[in-house]
Design a protein around this motif. Structure first.
Motif, PDB file in Angstrom:
ATOM      1  N   CYS A  27       0.641  -1.052  -0.243  1.00  0.00           N
ATOM      2  CA  CYS A  27       0.113  -0.260   0.418  1.00  0.00           C
ATOM      3  C   CYS A  27       0.794   1.574   0.239  1.00  0.00           C
ATOM      4  CB  CYS A  27      -0.741  -0.238   0.809  1.00  0.00           C
ATOM      5  SG  CYS A  27      -2.321   1.625   1.472  1.00  0.00           S
ATOM      6  N   ALA A  28       1.840   1.153   0.824  1.00  0.00           N
ATOM      7  CA  ALA A  28       2.392   2.093   0.824  1.00  0.00           C
ATOM      8  C   ALA A  28       3.835   2.776  -0.831  1.00  0.00           C
ATOM      9  CB  ALA A  28       3.550   2.141   2.004  1.00  0.00           C
ATOM     10  N   ASP A  29       3.768   1.573  -1.224  1.00  0.00           N
ATOM     11  CA  ASP A  29       4.947   1.443  -2.441  1.00  0.00           C
ATOM     12  C   ASP A  29       3.584   2.303  -3.231  1.00  0.00           C
ATOM     13  OD1 ASP A  29       6.791   1.487  -4.222  1.00  0.00           O
ATOM     14  OD2 ASP A  29       5.829  -0.420  -4.593  1.00  0.00           O
ATOM     15  N   GLU A  30       2.613   1.425  -3.325  1.00  0.00           N
ATOM     16  CA  GLU A  30       1.628   1.058  -4.815  1.00  0.00           C
ATOM     17  C   GLU A  30       0.860   3.123  -4.501  1.00  0.00           C
ATOM     18  OE1 GLU A  30      -0.354   0.207  -8.089  1.00  0.00           O
ATOM     19  OE2 GLU A  30       0.869  -0.529  -6.768  1.00  0.00           O
ATOM     20  N   TYR A  31       1.124   3.840  -3.592  1.00  0.00           N
ATOM     21  CA  TYR A  31      -0.290   4.908  -3.342  1.00  0.00           C
ATOM     22  C   TYR A  31       1.045   5.743  -2.539  1.00  0.00           C
ATOM     23  CZ  TYR A  31      -4.238   1.869  -4.114  1.00  0.00           C
ATOM     24  OH  TYR A  31      -5.001   1.548  -5.370  1.00  0.00           O
ATOM     25  N   GLY A  32       2.347   5.838  -2.310  1.00  0.00           N
ATOM     26  CA  GLY A  32       2.453   6.529  -1.795  1.00  0.00           C
ATOM     27  C   GLY A  32       3.202   7.067  -0.794  1.00  0.00           C
ATOM     28  N   LEU A  33       2.535   5.937  -0.280  1.00  0.00           N
ATOM     29  CA  LEU A  33       2.021   6.411   1.149  1.00  0.00           C
ATOM     30  C   LEU A  33       3.481   6.693   2.277  1.00  0.00           C
ATOM     31  CD1 LEU A  33      -1.570   4.984   2.157  1.00  0.00           C
ATOM     32  CD2 LEU A  33      -1.420   7.217   1.432  1.00  0.00           C
ATOM     33  N   GLU A  34       3.858   6.968   3.553  1.00  0.00           N
ATOM     34  CA  GLU A  34       4.529   6.712   4.660  1.00  0.00           C
ATOM     35  C   GLU A  34       3.981   5.543   5.107  1.00  0.00           C
ATOM     36  OE1 GLU A  34       6.923   8.539   5.009  1.00  0.00           O
ATOM     37  OE2 GLU A  34       6.528   9.779   3.752  1.00  0.00           O
ATOM     38  N   LEU A  35       5.071   4.404   5.838  1.00  0.00           N
ATOM     39  CA  LEU A  35       4.723   3.429   6.044  1.00  0.00           C
ATOM     40  C   LEU A  35       3.786   3.535   7.114  1.00  0.00           C
ATOM     41  CD1 LEU A  35       7.938   1.128   5.964  1.00  0.00           C
ATOM     42  CD2 LEU A  35       5.661   0.862   4.615  1.00  0.00           C
TER      43      LEU A  35
END
Length: 141
Positions: A27-35
């Motif tokens: 989710c972090a990688d796919e949506y550019g979110l902080e962990l």
């Protein structure tokens, strides 16, 4: 008079710690979110899915929580098994369908709380919001 307090639960506890970590990383990688943000999103998304699956009500996630559902569905083997074991059926994501019309945009956070889940209000707002057309193609309500 004694009142019974509902035990609070977290969505993350609905899957193994190993799977939760994999979902958060994706989710972090796919949506550019902080962990840390992805972990909050996945926690709320899993709680949302549990209420959806348990009640059968046509509910919709907020725009900030919706990526959790997408993330889990992309882990199709785990998602399908989880749905079958918990609810005896697959929880379909129906963009522009019954989960996205104005009449079904309800106070999801109230339902999460009623089922004992800790709610991260910052990811929901007062009510679940419709997604932008870029996400699921469902447009405004």
């Amino acid at each position: 008079m004694t009142s019974l307090a509902l035990e609070t639960r977290n969505g993350r506890d609905l899957v193994t710690p190993e799977l939760f970590t994999r979902l958060v990383d994706f989710c972090a990688d796919e949506y550019g979110l902080e962990l840390s943000t992805a972990a909050r999103v996945m926690d709320q998304g899993l709680a949302f899915l549990d209420v959806l699956g348990s009640t059968g009500e046509p509910l919709s996630p907020s725009t900030l929580v919706d990526p959790a559902w997408h993330t889990f569905m992309l882990h199709s083997v785990e998602y399908t098994q989880w749905c079958q074991e918990r609810y005896g059926r697959y929880l379909h994501h129906s963009p522009a369908g019954q989960y996205r019309d104005t009449s079904t945009m309800v106070d999801v956070t109230g339902k999460l709380r009623a089922h004992g889940y800790v709610v991260d209000d910052s990811l929901w707002g007062a009510k679940a919001e419709c997604n932008d057309p870029a996400c699921c193609g469902d447009g405004g309500c």
